[in-house]
Design a protein around this motif. Sequence first.
Motif, PDB file in Angstrom:
ATOM      1  N   PRO A  92      34.729  -6.469  73.581  1.00 21.73           N
ATOM      2  CA  PRO A  92      33.828  -5.356  74.597  1.00 21.73           C
ATOM      3  C   PRO A  92      32.734  -4.676  73.353  1.00 21.73           C
ATOM      4  N   THR A  93      32.373  -3.998  73.465  1.00 24.56           N
ATOM      5  CA  THR A  93      32.513  -3.479  72.898  1.00 24.56           C
ATOM      6  C   THR A  93      32.925  -2.219  72.760  1.00 24.56           C
ATOM      7  N   SER A  94      33.333  -2.044  73.698  1.00 23.41           N
ATOM      8  CA  SER A  94      34.258  -0.457  73.749  1.00 23.41           C
ATOM      9  C   SER A  94      35.742  -0.707  73.244  1.00 23.41           C
ATOM     10  N   ALA A  95      36.668  -1.862  73.619  1.00 28.01           N
ATOM     11  CA  ALA A  95      37.115  -2.262  72.535  1.00 28.01           C
ATOM     12  C   ALA A  95      37.073  -2.315  70.998  1.00 28.01           C
ATOM     13  N   ARG A  96      35.943  -2.997  70.576  1.00 32.40           N
ATOM     14  CA  ARG A  96      35.346  -2.183  69.160  1.00 32.40           C
ATOM     15  C   ARG A  96      36.032  -1.263  69.519  1.00 32.40           C
ATOM     16  N   ALA A  97      34.738  -0.180  69.785  1.00 30.79           N
ATOM     17  CA  ALA A  97      34.395   0.900  69.434  1.00 30.79           C
ATOM     18  C   ALA A  97      36.197   1.458  69.048  1.00 30.79           C
ATOM     19  N   GLU A  98      36.862   1.932  70.141  1.00 28.65           N
ATOM     20  CA  GLU A  98      38.135   1.901  70.697  1.00 28.65           C
ATOM     21  C   GLU A  98      38.977   1.599  69.235  1.00 28.65           C
ATOM     22  N   TYR A  99      38.906   0.373  68.796  1.00 36.62           N
ATOM     23  CA  TYR A  99      39.594  -0.414  67.565  1.00 36.62           C
ATOM     24  C   TYR A  99      39.417   0.246  66.125  1.00 36.62           C
ATOM     25  N   VAL A 100      37.944   0.873  66.435  1.00 39.14           N
ATOM     26  CA  VAL A 100      37.169   1.651  64.482  1.00 39.14           C
ATOM     27  C   VAL A 100      37.648   3.435  64.758  1.00 39.14           C
ATOM     28  N   PHE A 101      37.818   3.954  66.083  1.00 41.45           N
ATOM     29  CA  PHE A 101      37.587   4.906  66.685  1.00 41.45           C
ATOM     30  C   PHE A 101      39.614   5.707  65.715  1.00 41.45           C
ATOM     31  N   GLY A 102      40.310   4.342  66.239  1.00 42.66           N
ATOM     32  CA  GLY A 102      41.523   4.259  65.870  1.00 42.66           C
ATOM     33  C   GLY A 102      41.868   4.005  63.835  1.00 42.66           C
ATOM     34  N   CYS A 103      40.954   3.121  63.778  1.00 43.25           N
ATOM     35  CA  CYS A 103      41.200   2.674  62.389  1.00 43.25           C
ATOM     36  C   CYS A 103      40.935   3.982  61.332  1.00 43.25           C
ATOM     37  N   MET A 104      40.038   4.658  62.056  1.00 39.46           N
ATOM     38  CA  MET A 104      38.740   5.648  60.837  1.00 39.46           C
ATOM     39  C   MET A 104      39.905   6.982  60.818  1.00 39.46           C
ATOM     40  N   LYS A 105      39.939   7.604  62.495  1.00 42.49           N
ATOM     41  CA  LYS A 105      41.855   8.293  62.792  1.00 42.49           C
ATOM     42  C   LYS A 105      42.477   7.533  61.046  1.00 42.49           C
ATOM     43  N   ALA A 106      43.164   6.793  61.198  1.00 44.12           N
ATOM     44  CA  ALA A 106      44.374   6.257  60.297  1.00 44.12           C
ATOM     45  C   ALA A 106      43.872   6.184  58.920  1.00 44.12           C
ATOM     46  N   ASN A 107      42.396   6.182  58.653  1.00 41.93           N
ATOM     47  CA  ASN A 107      41.747   5.975  57.009  1.00 41.93           C
ATOM     48  C   ASN A 107      40.963   6.652  56.426  1.00 41.93           C
ATOM     49  N   GLY A 108      40.610   7.804  57.247  1.00 43.97           N
ATOM     50  CA  GLY A 108      39.893   9.299  56.947  1.00 43.97           C
ATOM     51  C   GLY A 108      38.014   9.170  57.850  1.00 43.97           C
ATOM     52  N   GLU A 109      38.273  10.192  57.947  1.00 40.82           N
ATOM     53  CA  GLU A 109      36.777   9.685  58.584  1.00 40.82           C
ATOM     54  C   GLU A 109      35.149   9.921  57.874  1.00 40.82           C
ATOM     55  N   SER A 110      35.011   9.076  56.988  1.00 41.06           N
ATOM     56  CA  SER A 110      33.899   9.118  56.378  1.00 41.06           C
ATOM     57  C   SER A 110      32.769   8.035  56.894  1.00 41.06           C
ATOM     58  N   ARG A 111      32.385   8.060  55.901  1.00 43.95           N
ATOM     59  CA  ARG A 111      30.570   7.201  56.126  1.00 43.95           C
ATOM     60  C   ARG A 111      31.425   5.776  55.394  1.00 43.95           C
ATOM     61  N   GLN A 112      32.568   5.205  54.788  1.00 44.52           N
ATOM     62  CA  GLN A 112      33.094   4.912  53.647  1.00 44.52           C
ATOM     63  C   GLN A 112      34.052   4.054  54.773  1.00 44.52           C
ATOM     64  N   SER A 113      34.556   4.589  56.054  1.00 40.48           N
ATOM     65  CA  SER A 113      35.703   4.223  56.852  1.00 40.48           C
ATOM     66  C   SER A 113      35.527   3.638  57.958  1.00 40.48           C
ATOM     67  N   ILE A 114      33.710   3.831  58.644  1.00 38.84           N
ATOM     68  CA  ILE A 114      33.316   3.416  59.108  1.00 38.84           C
ATOM     69  C   ILE A 114      32.724   1.950  59.116  1.00 38.84           C
ATOM     70  N   GLU A 115      32.256   1.606  57.838  1.00 37.36           N
ATOM     71  CA  GLU A 115      31.884   0.918  57.424  1.00 37.36           C
ATOM     72  C   GLU A 115      33.830  -0.514  57.307  1.00 37.36           C
ATOM     73  N   GLN A 116      34.677  -0.443  56.074  1.00 39.03           N
ATOM     74  CA  GLN A 116      35.740  -0.676  56.437  1.00 39.03           C
ATOM     75  C   GLN A 116      36.632  -1.444  57.748  1.00 39.03           C
ATOM     76  N   CYS A 117      36.421  -0.191  58.621  1.00 35.35           N
ATOM     77  CA  CYS A 117      36.540  -0.793  59.751  1.00 35.35           C
ATOM     78  C   CYS A 117      36.119  -1.473  61.467  1.00 35.35           C
ATOM     79  N   SER A 118      34.750  -0.972  61.143  1.00 31.38           N
ATOM     80  CA  SER A 118      33.913  -2.032  61.663  1.00 31.38           C
ATOM     81  C   SER A 118      33.791  -3.346  61.646  1.00 31.38           C
ATOM     82  N   CYS A 119      34.155  -3.871  59.712  1.00 31.31           N
ATOM     83  CA  CYS A 119      34.065  -4.573  59.230  1.00 31.31           C
ATOM     84  C   CYS A 119      35.525  -5.107  59.539  1.00 31.31           C
TER      85      CYS A 119
END
Length: 127
Positions: A41-68
């Motif tokens: 579900p979209t909410s699970a994907r968003a939660e994962y990306v949010f947590g990933c970005m917290k761990a890897n920096g909140e940048s445009r690059q981390s959005i791309e990497q965490c979404s990937c």
Amino acid sequence: MAGAGMLRPIVAVLAVFLAVLLAVLAGTTVSVRAQEINDYPTSARAEYVFGCMKANGESRQSIEQCSCSIDVVASIIPYDRYVTAETVLSMAQVRGNLGGQFRSSEQAANALNDLRRAQAEAEVRCF
């Protein structure tokens, strides 16, 4: 020779039928694969990306990497297995007997190992 002339239209019809059948089967396979890959579900994907970005920096690059990363994880393990692993991670932090059951269960360890392998693959592909 008249028999050979009658076979041509039949062969042509069979060729068209076969082409349509193959196209339908290919479309069904692609559709099933897309559903399998997109069962998170979209909410699970968003939660994962949010947590990933917290761990890897909140940048445009981390959005791309965490979404990937979540896309790779979703392509490797089905959503129900992902939920199991996330539950194990959460419950293993509980102190006492209840948390111990999640820390020592073979089934829990297997689900967690599946998630860790998927995340390791995502790390290689995305970061």
